[in-house]
Write an enzyme that holds these catalytic residues in place. Sequence first.
Site, PDB file in Angstrom:
ATOM      1  N   GLY A 112     -30.893 -32.872  51.831  1.00 44.65           N
ATOM      2  CA  GLY A 112     -30.118 -33.643  50.872  1.00 44.65           C
ATOM      3  C   GLY A 112     -30.807 -34.004  49.574  1.00 44.65           C
ATOM      4  O   GLY A 112     -30.141 -34.400  48.619  1.00 44.65           O
ATOM      5  N   ASP A 113     -32.125 -33.872  49.518  1.00 50.91           N
ATOM      6  CA  ASP A 113     -32.871 -34.160  48.283  1.00 50.91           C
ATOM      7  C   ASP A 113     -34.061 -33.202  48.218  1.00 50.91           C
ATOM      8  O   ASP A 113     -35.205 -33.610  48.015  1.00 50.91           O
ATOM      9  CB  ASP A 113     -33.329 -35.621  48.270  1.00 50.91           C
ATOM     10  CG  ASP A 113     -33.857 -36.055  46.906  1.00 50.91           C
ATOM     11  OD1 ASP A 113     -33.671 -35.311  45.923  1.00 50.91           O
ATOM     12  OD2 ASP A 113     -34.470 -37.135  46.820  1.00 50.91           O
ATOM     13  N   LEU A 114     -33.757 -31.927  48.380  1.00 55.30           N
ATOM     14  CA  LEU A 114     -34.812 -30.944  48.622  1.00 55.30           C
ATOM     15  C   LEU A 114     -35.364 -30.358  47.323  1.00 55.30           C
ATOM     16  O   LEU A 114     -35.266 -29.158  47.063  1.00 55.30           O
ATOM     17  CB  LEU A 114     -34.284 -29.829  49.538  1.00 55.30           C
ATOM     18  CG  LEU A 114     -35.331 -28.981  50.258  1.00 55.30           C
ATOM     19  CD1 LEU A 114     -36.211 -29.843  51.144  1.00 55.30           C
ATOM     20  CD2 LEU A 114     -34.674 -27.873  51.061  1.00 55.30           C
ATOM     21  N   TRP A 115     -35.969 -31.198  46.515  1.00 52.66           N
ATOM     22  CA  TRP A 115     -36.704 -30.698  45.353  1.00 52.66           C
ATOM     23  C   TRP A 115     -38.152 -30.485  45.765  1.00 52.66           C
ATOM     24  O   TRP A 115     -38.577 -30.867  46.858  1.00 52.66           O
ATOM     25  CB  TRP A 115     -36.556 -31.658  44.171  1.00 52.66           C
ATOM     26  CG  TRP A 115     -37.254 -32.965  44.294  1.00 52.66           C
ATOM     27  CD1 TRP A 115     -36.941 -33.998  45.119  1.00 52.66           C
ATOM     28  CD2 TRP A 115     -38.414 -33.388  43.557  1.00 52.66           C
ATOM     29  NE1 TRP A 115     -37.812 -35.042  44.952  1.00 52.66           N
ATOM     30  CE2 TRP A 115     -38.729 -34.698  44.002  1.00 52.66           C
ATOM     31  CE3 TRP A 115     -39.197 -32.799  42.567  1.00 52.66           C
ATOM     32  CZ2 TRP A 115     -39.803 -35.404  43.488  1.00 52.66           C
ATOM     33  CZ3 TRP A 115     -40.266 -33.508  42.051  1.00 52.66           C
ATOM     34  CH2 TRP A 115     -40.559 -34.794  42.502  1.00 52.66           C
ATOM     35  N   ASN A 134     -40.511 -33.021  47.489  1.00 51.54           N
ATOM     36  CA  ASN A 134     -40.255 -33.411  48.873  1.00 51.54           C
ATOM     37  C   ASN A 134     -40.592 -32.310  49.867  1.00 51.54           C
ATOM     38  O   ASN A 134     -40.193 -32.367  51.031  1.00 51.54           O
ATOM     39  CB  ASN A 134     -38.798 -33.856  49.038  1.00 51.54           C
ATOM     40  CG  ASN A 134     -38.538 -35.199  48.398  1.00 51.54           C
ATOM     41  OD1 ASN A 134     -39.466 -35.966  48.161  1.00 51.54           O
ATOM     42  ND2 ASN A 134     -37.291 -35.500  48.095  1.00 51.54           N
TER      43      ASN A 134
END
Length: 255
Positions: free
Chosen positions: A162-165, A168
């Site tokens: 969900g916040d896979l930049w 992370n």
Amino acid sequence: MTPFTKSAAGAPPTLFATEAAGLAWLAEAGGAEVVEVLDAAPDRLSLARLDISAATAASAEAFGRALLVTHRAGAPAFGAPPPQAPGPHGFIGPTAAPLPMRYGNWLAWGAFFAEARITPYLRLAQDAGAIDHPGSEMIERLAARLAAGEFDDDEAPCRLHGDLWSGNLLWCRQGCVMIDPAAHGGHFLDDLAMLALFGAPMLERIHGAYAEAAELDSGWRQRLALHQLYPLLVHAVLFGGGYAARAVKIAKRFG
């Protein structure tokens, strides 16, 4: 080894429990590795320390294949929270002042993406003065088409980080390890799009291994930009109008 402890003055009281629930849900999939949670409390989250190393082609390809396993573990619906999530919504953004991230139970990706990921952050971007009226109207038109199902496919809800930049993903001796999720049920391209939006070491290796293992059709890369609309709007709210301009460009492309 001494644990790594996250804390932030003024953080929402359910933030760290929500993150711990997301990590547990992702770990249960048996796919991509996630950092181990040692303890969660309202004011802190204690995590196992990781042995950081350099990214390699082999570890990137292994991560791509493992991420597919995580995604295919599935979710009950688009927008579904991790089972142990303590609150009515999740969080996205910086620990000290995250934005709420809506949970829910959508049967179709387009309606979920429009109602829970595009419209709320577009409103916040408008309130912050990060986007002008013509740009807002363009994104609203695209959101209406999303909600009507014009971009839906047959993909079932996936179990997303969900916040896979790139920030992370930690490259370690045992491979690539995910941290700081905003976990929920969504479309697999949401995670792949986030990786592509902000760049990641060995991105082509990750994407290539994922696509090969999933037997993706040749057009998946062209669809990534549509899935980047949500994180761009989040960043417009947090950091200003340059991200809004990129979101408007995507709305022009798909509108």
